[in-house]
Write a protein that holds these residues in place. Structure first.
Motif, PDB file in Angstrom:
ATOM      1  N   VAL A   1       0.877  -1.225   0.022  1.00 11.87           N
ATOM      2  CA  VAL A   1      -0.071   0.025   0.083  1.00 11.87           C
ATOM      3  C   VAL A   1       0.676   1.337  -0.159  1.00 11.87           C
ATOM      4  CG1 VAL A   1      -1.854   1.261   1.339  1.00 11.87           C
ATOM      5  CG2 VAL A   1      -1.942  -1.147   1.045  1.00 11.87           C
ATOM      6  N   VAL A   2       1.827   1.252   0.881  1.00  9.16           N
ATOM      7  CA  VAL A   2       2.820   2.462   1.023  1.00  9.16           C
ATOM      8  C   VAL A   2       3.512   2.635  -0.318  1.00  9.16           C
ATOM      9  CG1 VAL A   2       4.735   3.216   2.135  1.00  9.16           C
ATOM     10  CG2 VAL A   2       2.943   2.379   3.477  1.00  9.16           C
ATOM     11  N   SER A   3       3.937   1.548  -0.931  1.00 12.95           N
ATOM     12  CA  SER A   3       4.634   1.802  -2.297  1.00 12.95           C
ATOM     13  C   SER A   3       4.037   2.109  -3.309  1.00 12.95           C
ATOM     14  CB  SER A   3       5.658   0.500  -2.713  1.00 12.95           C
ATOM     15  OG  SER A   3       4.778  -0.501  -2.747  1.00 12.95           O
ATOM     16  N   ALA A   4       2.614   1.868  -3.341  1.00 15.82           N
ATOM     17  CA  ALA A   4       1.763   2.320  -4.510  1.00 15.82           C
ATOM     18  C   ALA A   4       1.285   3.851  -4.366  1.00 15.82           C
ATOM     19  CB  ALA A   4       0.679   1.220  -4.332  1.00 15.82           C
ATOM     20  N   ASP A   5       1.303   4.170  -3.169  1.00 15.94           N
ATOM     21  CA  ASP A   5       0.898   5.379  -2.704  1.00 15.94           C
ATOM     22  C   ASP A   5       1.660   6.018  -1.924  1.00 15.94           C
ATOM     23  OD1 ASP A   5      -0.790   7.814  -2.511  1.00 15.94           O
ATOM     24  OD2 ASP A   5      -2.261   6.612  -1.298  1.00 15.94           O
ATOM     25  N   GLU A   6       2.919   6.732  -2.329  1.00 13.27           N
ATOM     26  CA  GLU A   6       3.996   7.148  -1.584  1.00 13.27           C
ATOM     27  C   GLU A   6       3.527   8.578  -1.077  1.00 13.27           C
ATOM     28  OE1 GLU A   6       7.669   7.011  -3.408  1.00 13.27           O
ATOM     29  OE2 GLU A   6       7.683   5.043  -3.763  1.00 13.27           O
ATOM     30  N   THR A   7       2.611   9.166  -1.570  1.00 17.29           N
ATOM     31  CA  THR A   7       2.308  10.482  -1.364  1.00 17.29           C
ATOM     32  C   THR A   7       0.921  10.730  -0.544  1.00 17.29           C
ATOM     33  OG1 THR A   7       0.950  10.997  -3.452  1.00 17.29           O
ATOM     34  CG2 THR A   7       3.187  11.525  -3.383  1.00 17.29           C
ATOM     35  N   GLU A   8       0.482   9.646  -0.168  1.00 20.05           N
ATOM     36  CA  GLU A   8      -0.971   9.541   0.720  1.00 20.05           C
ATOM     37  C   GLU A   8      -1.866  10.225   0.103  1.00 20.05           C
ATOM     38  OE1 GLU A   8      -0.795  10.279   5.200  1.00 20.05           O
ATOM     39  OE2 GLU A   8       1.433   9.670   5.125  1.00 20.05           O
ATOM     40  N   SER A   9      -1.892  10.117  -1.193  1.00 18.34           N
ATOM     41  CA  SER A   9      -3.400  10.543  -1.787  1.00 18.34           C
ATOM     42  C   SER A   9      -4.376   9.735  -2.310  1.00 18.34           C
ATOM     43  CB  SER A   9      -2.812  11.316  -3.175  1.00 18.34           C
ATOM     44  OG  SER A   9      -2.196  10.466  -4.039  1.00 18.34           O
ATOM     45  N   GLY A  10      -4.374   8.485  -1.909  1.00 15.52           N
ATOM     46  CA  GLY A  10      -5.339   7.610  -2.149  1.00 15.52           C
ATOM     47  C   GLY A  10      -5.603   6.442  -1.062  1.00 15.52           C
ATOM     48  N   LYS A  11      -5.299   5.129  -1.326  1.00 15.19           N
ATOM     49  CA  LYS A  11      -5.328   4.024  -0.544  1.00 15.19           C
ATOM     50  C   LYS A  11      -4.606   4.344   0.894  1.00 15.19           C
ATOM     51  CE  LYS A  11      -7.312   0.598  -3.578  1.00 15.19           C
ATOM     52  NZ  LYS A  11      -6.999  -0.728  -4.261  1.00 15.19           N
ATOM     53  N   ARG A  12      -3.635   4.782   0.840  1.00 16.88           N
ATOM     54  CA  ARG A  12      -2.482   4.852   1.874  1.00 16.88           C
ATOM     55  C   ARG A  12      -3.378   5.390   3.100  1.00 16.88           C
ATOM     56  NH1 ARG A  12       3.633   7.206   2.149  1.00 16.88           N
ATOM     57  NH2 ARG A  12       4.067   6.602   4.552  1.00 16.88           N
TER      58      ARG A  12
END
Length: 85
Positions: free
Chosen positions: A32-43
């Motif tokens: 989850v973190v690697s797919a959304d490093e900017t915290e704009s979605g699933k993170r």
């Protein structure tokens, strides 16, 4: 499926079941973190409980609770608020 099939060993805190569960949770979180490093979605889902949990930590003071304990309390509170809404 795995959790349901292994609820007994997990409840008994058997080391092999706990190790598997922790490893799998870390793999999922890393994905989850690697797919959304900017915290704009699933993170953002990983933040559940943290807002209230951090407030609880601030009130109790450093060392009064473990971070995970405060987040668990925050998760309960945030879930209850969601049900009320």
């Amino acid at each position: 499926e795995w959790l349901e099939a292994n609820s007994g060993p997990l409840t008994k805190r058997e080391p092999q079941a706990l190790s598997h569960t922790i490893r799998r949770c870390c793999e999922i979180k890393a994905g989850v973190v690697s797919a959304d490093e900017t915290e704009s979605g699933k993170r953002a889902l990983l933040n559940l409980g943290h807002t209230v949990g951090h407030a609880i930590e601030a009130v109790v003071g450093f060392g009064g609770l473990r971070h995970g304990e405060a987040v668990a309390m925050g998760t309960i509170a945030e879930t209850q608020l969601a049900v009320i809404r």
